[in-house]
Design a protein around this motif. Structure first.
Motif, PDB file in Angstrom:
ATOM      1  N   VAL A  93       0.860  -1.180   0.000  1.00  0.00           N
ATOM      2  CA  VAL A  93       0.000   0.000   0.000  1.00  0.00           C
ATOM      3  C   VAL A  93       0.897   1.232   0.000  1.00  0.00           C
ATOM      4  O   VAL A  93       1.777   1.368   0.858  1.00  0.00           O
ATOM      5  N   VAL A  94       0.684   2.117  -0.978  1.00  0.00           N
ATOM      6  CA  VAL A  94       1.454   3.350  -1.095  1.00  0.00           C
ATOM      7  C   VAL A  94       0.508   4.533  -0.940  1.00  0.00           C
ATOM      8  O   VAL A  94      -0.505   4.613  -1.632  1.00  0.00           O
ATOM      9  N   SER A  95       0.836   5.431  -0.030  1.00  0.00           N
ATOM     10  CA  SER A  95       0.067   6.658   0.152  1.00  0.00           C
ATOM     11  C   SER A  95       1.031   7.829   0.088  1.00  0.00           C
ATOM     12  O   SER A  95       1.777   8.085   1.033  1.00  0.00           O
ATOM     13  N   ASN A  96       1.030   8.518  -1.030  1.00  0.00           N
ATOM     14  CA  ASN A  96       2.004   9.572  -1.295  1.00  0.00           C
ATOM     15  C   ASN A  96       1.338  10.942  -1.237  1.00  0.00           C
ATOM     16  O   ASN A  96       0.489  11.261  -2.068  1.00  0.00           O
ATOM     17  N   ALA A  97       1.698  11.738  -0.224  1.00  0.00           N
ATOM     18  CA  ALA A  97       1.197  13.110  -0.076  1.00  0.00           C
ATOM     19  C   ALA A  97      -0.327  13.156  -0.050  1.00  0.00           C
ATOM     20  O   ALA A  97      -0.947  13.944  -0.757  1.00  0.00           O
ATOM     21  N   VAL A  98      -0.913  12.317   0.787  1.00  0.00           N
ATOM     22  CA  VAL A  98      -2.373  12.229   0.912  1.00  0.00           C
ATOM     23  C   VAL A  98      -2.827  12.422   2.353  1.00  0.00           C
ATOM     24  O   VAL A  98      -3.741  13.212   2.636  1.00  0.00           O
ATOM     25  N   LEU A  99      -2.210  11.702   3.287  1.00  0.00           N
ATOM     26  CA  LEU A  99      -2.759  11.604   4.634  1.00  0.00           C
ATOM     27  C   LEU A  99      -2.670  12.897   5.428  1.00  0.00           C
ATOM     28  O   LEU A  99      -3.332  13.026   6.462  1.00  0.00           O
ATOM     29  N   GLN A 100      -1.901  13.877   4.967  1.00  0.00           N
ATOM     30  CA  GLN A 100      -1.885  15.169   5.644  1.00  0.00           C
ATOM     31  C   GLN A 100      -3.236  15.880   5.536  1.00  0.00           C
ATOM     32  O   GLN A 100      -3.520  16.804   6.294  1.00  0.00           O
ATOM     33  N   TRP A 101      -4.080  15.432   4.597  1.00  0.00           N
ATOM     34  CA  TRP A 101      -5.420  15.989   4.446  1.00  0.00           C
ATOM     35  C   TRP A 101      -6.438  15.286   5.345  1.00  0.00           C
ATOM     36  O   TRP A 101      -7.606  15.689   5.374  1.00  0.00           O
ATOM     37  N   VAL A 102      -6.026  14.239   6.032  1.00  0.00           N
ATOM     38  CA  VAL A 102      -6.952  13.413   6.819  1.00  0.00           C
ATOM     39  C   VAL A 102      -6.587  13.535   8.303  1.00  0.00           C
ATOM     40  O   VAL A 102      -5.607  12.921   8.755  1.00  0.00           O
ATOM     41  N   PRO A 103      -7.342  14.298   9.087  1.00  0.00           N
ATOM     42  CA  PRO A 103      -6.981  14.489  10.493  1.00  0.00           C
ATOM     43  C   PRO A 103      -6.864  13.189  11.281  1.00  0.00           C
ATOM     44  O   PRO A 103      -6.042  13.072  12.188  1.00  0.00           O
ATOM     45  N   GLU A 104      -7.680  12.195  10.938  1.00  0.00           N
ATOM     46  CA  GLU A 104      -7.672  10.927  11.673  1.00  0.00           C
ATOM     47  C   GLU A 104      -6.736   9.902  11.052  1.00  0.00           C
ATOM     48  O   GLU A 104      -6.897   8.690  11.244  1.00  0.00           O
ATOM     49  N   HIS A 105      -5.699  10.348  10.334  1.00  0.00           N
ATOM     50  CA  HIS A 105      -4.857   9.399   9.606  1.00  0.00           C
ATOM     51  C   HIS A 105      -4.074   8.473  10.535  1.00  0.00           C
ATOM     52  O   HIS A 105      -3.725   7.354  10.124  1.00  0.00           O
ATOM     53  N   TRP A 121       3.419  -4.558   3.023  1.00  0.00           N
ATOM     54  CA  TRP A 121       4.200  -3.332   3.170  1.00  0.00           C
ATOM     55  C   TRP A 121       3.280  -2.116   3.086  1.00  0.00           C
ATOM     56  O   TRP A 121       2.390  -2.044   2.231  1.00  0.00           O
ATOM     57  N   LEU A 122       3.518  -1.148   3.962  1.00  0.00           N
ATOM     58  CA  LEU A 122       2.779   0.111   3.996  1.00  0.00           C
ATOM     59  C   LEU A 122       3.785   1.246   3.889  1.00  0.00           C
ATOM     60  O   LEU A 122       4.686   1.363   4.727  1.00  0.00           O
ATOM     61  N   ALA A 123       3.654   2.069   2.843  1.00  0.00           N
ATOM     62  CA  ALA A 123       4.616   3.147   2.592  1.00  0.00           C
ATOM     63  C   ALA A 123       3.872   4.476   2.494  1.00  0.00           C
ATOM     64  O   ALA A 123       2.956   4.631   1.680  1.00  0.00           O
ATOM     65  N   VAL A 124       4.290   5.423   3.326  1.00  0.00           N
ATOM     66  CA  VAL A 124       3.579   6.698   3.437  1.00  0.00           C
ATOM     67  C   VAL A 124       4.574   7.849   3.363  1.00  0.00           C
ATOM     68  O   VAL A 124       5.641   7.793   3.982  1.00  0.00           O
ATOM     69  N   GLN A 125       4.203   8.881   2.628  1.00  0.00           N
ATOM     70  CA  GLN A 125       4.984  10.118   2.576  1.00  0.00           C
ATOM     71  C   GLN A 125       4.027  11.286   2.738  1.00  0.00           C
ATOM     72  O   GLN A 125       2.971  11.325   2.130  1.00  0.00           O
ATOM     73  N   MET A 126       4.415  12.232   3.604  1.00  0.00           N
ATOM     74  CA  MET A 126       3.590  13.417   3.831  1.00  0.00           C
ATOM     75  C   MET A 126       4.465  14.661   3.924  1.00  0.00           C
ATOM     76  O   MET A 126       5.584  14.596   4.439  1.00  0.00           O
ATOM     77  N   PRO A 127       3.971  15.802   3.459  1.00  0.00           N
ATOM     78  CA  PRO A 127       4.699  17.045   3.703  1.00  0.00           C
ATOM     79  C   PRO A 127       4.830  17.296   5.191  1.00  0.00           C
ATOM     80  O   PRO A 127       3.901  17.040   5.958  1.00  0.00           O
ATOM     81  N   GLY A 128       5.988  17.793   5.594  1.00  0.00           N
ATOM     82  CA  GLY A 128       6.212  18.118   6.994  1.00  0.00           C
ATOM     83  C   GLY A 128       6.560  19.578   7.181  1.00  0.00           C
ATOM     84  O   GLY A 128       7.335  19.929   8.065  1.00  0.00           O
ATOM     85  N   ASN A 129       5.986  20.442   6.340  1.00  0.00           N
ATOM     86  CA  ASN A 129       6.376  21.849   6.314  1.00  0.00           C
ATOM     87  C   ASN A 129       5.297  22.792   6.848  1.00  0.00           C
ATOM     88  O   ASN A 129       5.233  23.954   6.463  1.00  0.00           O
ATOM     89  N   PHE A 130       4.462  22.322   7.766  1.00  0.00           N
ATOM     90  CA  PHE A 130       3.338  23.140   8.212  1.00  0.00           C
ATOM     91  C   PHE A 130       3.750  24.264   9.165  1.00  0.00           C
ATOM     92  O   PHE A 130       2.943  25.123   9.489  1.00  0.00           O
ATOM     93  N   ARG A 131       5.012  24.262   9.604  1.00  0.00           N
ATOM     94  CA  ARG A 131       5.551  25.373  10.378  1.00  0.00           C
ATOM     95  C   ARG A 131       6.376  26.322   9.503  1.00  0.00           C
ATOM     96  O   ARG A 131       6.920  27.307  10.008  1.00  0.00           O
ATOM     97  N   ALA A 132       6.456  26.038   8.225  1.00  0.00           N
ATOM     98  CA  ALA A 132       7.238  26.859   7.304  1.00  0.00           C
ATOM     99  C   ALA A 132       6.487  28.159   6.986  1.00  0.00           C
ATOM    100  O   ALA A 132       5.264  28.234   7.107  1.00  0.00           O
ATOM    101  N   PRO A 133       7.209  29.212   6.562  1.00  0.00           N
ATOM    102  CA  PRO A 133       6.542  30.469   6.207  1.00  0.00           C
ATOM    103  C   PRO A 133       5.442  30.299   5.167  1.00  0.00           C
ATOM    104  O   PRO A 133       4.439  31.018   5.201  1.00  0.00           O
ATOM    105  N   SER A 134       5.614  29.370   4.244  1.00  0.00           N
ATOM    106  CA  SER A 134       4.604  29.163   3.200  1.00  0.00           C
ATOM    107  C   SER A 134       3.239  28.850   3.783  1.00  0.00           C
ATOM    108  O   SER A 134       2.203  29.195   3.189  1.00  0.00           O
TER     109      SER A 134
END
Length: 277
Positions: A93-105, A121-134
């Motif tokens: 299972v691959v979840s690429n840049a998705v679960l950051q939109w799901v509060p209950e992930h 296998w479970l593979a997950v990638q999420m942005p970790g930039n929510f403290r960034a100026p952007s």
């Protein structure tokens, strides 16, 4: 609504974390591979190439993205990751840049581990930039009187939207997995006027665009653009450096966790790339 065209404006940069993620999956001959949140389907084909003997299942919650994926030849379906359940033969299972939109992930990850077969296998990638100026500048602007009412329920994501790698390593280890977790900060070279604004317009600013009419959206962008230029100064050649932190976790579902994935014997782990720490 998602705009597949806007999302693909930076296809090469958005695809790099995906390749780094799947490079750490050690499955050799999976029966079924699932792309959870396939977007416009441009990366689902990479999964087919990696595992040509597998049944590849692709889904996304956005009808616009699914339509784009189908136009690209991917048999994608509209579905919500929150209600998705793995079939009995699901090995990757691959979840690429998705679960950051799901509060209950976090709860979803625990549930999926319990539903996947042993060895999956479970593979997950999420942005970790929510403290960034952007992101901080968007939240700050959204709280101004001009926008506060319209954007109060827009769902802009907070600083704690995503955990650090240790948080996910602990979560999945406690669920009975062997875990490989890390983070990488990509220094991206963006081009063009209002480069960072255009980048986040395809992702982080979606809730703002959905909540505002055309005039309000135009005003919000006009106010945000100089703030982003100050935080991310354009260079003399017109390019802009944009640091983007990503959080990764690859886990193998086991009956009993016996240590880090990369040190297990006979786990099927095969390092195809070495992500930066």
């Amino acid at each position: 609504m998602w705009d597949p065209g806007k999302y693909l404006d930076y296809d090469d940069l958005r695809a790099r974390p995906f390749h780094d993620l799947i490079g750490r999956i050690g499955a050799r001959a999976p029966r079924r591979v699932v792309d959870l949140g396939c977007g416009p389907g441009h990366l689902t084909g990479v999964l087919r190439e990696r595992w040509p003997g597998a049944e590849v299942e692709a889904l996304d919650s956005s009808p616009e993205m699914v339509a784009a994926a189908r136009a690209a030849g991917v048999a994608a379906e509209v579905a919500d990751v929150r209600t998705w359940k793995p079939r009995a033969d699901t090995d990757v299972v691959v979840s690429n840049a998705v679960l950051q939109w799901v509060p209950e992930h976090r709860e979803l990850l625990r549930r999926w581990v319990g539903e996947l077969p042993e060895g999956a296998w479970l593979a997950v990638q999420m942005p970790g930039n929510f403290r960034a100026p952007s992101h901080e500048l968007v939240r700050s602007l959204a709280e101004q009187p001009e926008w506060a009412d319209a954007l109060a329920g827009a769902g802009l994501r907070a600083e704690d939207t995503v955990d650090d790698p240790i948080g996910y390593a602990e979560l999945l280890a406690e669920a009975g997995c062997a875990v490989d977790a890390w983070e990488t900060t990509y220094v991206q070279r963006l081009t063009g006027r209002d480069a960072v604004l255009e980048w986040i317009s395809g992702t982080a600013l979606r809730p703002v665009r959905a909540a505002l009419d055309d005039e309000g959206w135009s005003r919000f962008r006009e106010r945000l653009a100089p703030l982003l230029d100050e935080a991310y100064p354009p260079r003399a050649d017109g390019t802009t450096w944009f640091s983007f932190r990503r959080v990764f976790v690859v886990a193998q579902c086991l009956s009993e966790n016996s240590g880090p994935l990369s040190s297990r014997q006979g786990s099927g782990f095969q390092s195809l790339s070495s992500p930066a720490a």
